[in-house]
Design a protein around this motif. Structure first.
Motif: not given
Ligand code: MG
Ligand code: UDP
Length: 344
Positions: A121, A123, A125, A223, A226
């Motif tokens: 992704d 961002d 994460q 995780r 963001r």
């Molecule tokens: Mg995300």
């Protein structure tokens, strides 16, 4: 080495990657929807990672980042263009309009070249530090390496509870799914070629992966949050994806209708016998009750049952129209295939 390669032959165009010698060319596939706030930092970190892995002899020098602009309305594409002119290891794929994360990801996976692709992704994460481990697993012969979330401390209680419950629900309905794995994964070239054969338009990629078969492994990561911008996955889109996962991979809801219909029909038959007994052997029978109530239940049950049966056929049609490949060959062994390989 030559012999080793031939032994691991798949179909000629899907030959097993020779991973033990030269470092593979890796592509990082990054779908972006209105991500102008994160692109600069994401590029810096991804290029740094590629350079570091190249330095360690893990990946080839032409390993690149592929941004897929999913019809962004902000400066995302302008930034991608700018980044790719400045840096040969950054490429961009612009979709004509917003088609959603799964479709953008699929576009990247089908279009980007490379011996293996990793979907990440924009961002960041998902912890980039496990990517070298993924590449090592690839070079060790694994074809799909799943990134699996170890804990979900960065998520809200609601998100954690619903997400984990959802994975369990899918599993209960017979969908093969990797627990706590989203779309952070490495795929080898031949699994990407296999994925190309899945023609469905209702995409739920994480459900397709186990159908590809081949050798898989997992790496665990935490995780993060963001680092800039806000989520492009509001609750509505999340629910749509969840529903997609159920309806694209399970006919369980239709079975449920058949089941409920059967139970209601049987119960109303039992009620009818009970009403009959009451009428014949006691004085407590209410005139008109049986003839009003029982047919109502019975018809309801029969209708549900019929819907369920129709549903079964709809499910068959649905599965046929998806035209999913029936199998993927892992290894072909024997002289005939080797001859074939040389002549093709
Ligand atoms: Mg995300
Ligand atoms: N994304 C996309 N198209 C969309 C929505 C999201 O390509 O219609 C991308 C987004 O840019 C990001 C990834 O999908 O790279 C995951 O989205 P996000 O991080 O917003 O989701 P969350 O992590 O909040 O579930």
């Amino acid at each position: 080495m030559e012999l080793h390669d031939q032994r691991n032959l798949d179909l000629p165009q899907k030959a097993r990657l020779n991973t033990s010698g030269t470092p593979p060319t890796i592509g990082l596939v990054v779908p972006c929807y209105n991500e102008e706030e994160v692109l600069a930092e994401t590029s810096r970190r991804l290029l740094e990672l590629l350079a570091q892995m190249h330095g360690e002899g893990l990946v080839a020098a032409d390993s690149s980042v592929f941004y897929i602009d999913d019809g962004s309305r902000d400066r995302t594409w302008a930034l991608i263009e700018e980044l790719s002119t400045k840096n040969p290891n950054i490429c961009g794929i612009k979709l004509s309009c917003n088609r959603g994360h799964q479709n953008a990801l699929m576009a990247g996976l089908l279009v980007a070249p490379g011996d293996a692709l990793i979907s990440v992704d924009a961002d960041l994460q998902d912890d980039l530090d496990v990517i070298p481990a993924m590449v090592k697993a690839l070079r060790g012969g694994d074809d799909i390496i799943y990134g699996v979330r170890r804990k979900r401390t960065a998520d809200t209680f609601f998100k954690r509870f619903t997400a984990e419950g959802y994975y369990k629900l899918l599993a209960a309905m017979g969908v093969q799914i990797i627990f706590n794995h989203a779309d952070y994964r490495l795929m080898s070239r031949r699994t990407l070629e296999a994925l190309r054969e899945y023609k469905e338009v209702n995409l739920f990629l994480r459900g397709l992966m186990p159908l590809l078969g081949y050798r898989t492994s997992t790496v665990e990561y935490d995780r993060a949050e963001r680092f800039a911008g806000e989520s492009k996955y509001p609750l509505g889109k999340m629910l749509a994806l969840a529903w997609q996962g159920v309806t694209s991979f399970s006919t369980y809801p239709l079975r449920l209708i058949t089941g409920i219909g059967t139970v209601i029909s049987l119960v109303s038959l039992a009620l009818a016998s009970w009403a009959m007994i009451t009428r014949l052997f006691t004085n407590e029978a209410l005139p008109g009750w049986a003839s009003t109530v029982i047919p109502m239940y019975f018809l309801g049950g029969v209708q549900l049952l019929s819907l369920g049966v129709i549903g079964e056929y709809v499910a068959k049609i649905y599965n046929e129209t998806k035209g999913r490949p029936r199998f993927h060959i892992d290894v072909l062994e024997g002289e005939a295939f080797r001859r074939n390989r040389h002549s093709s």
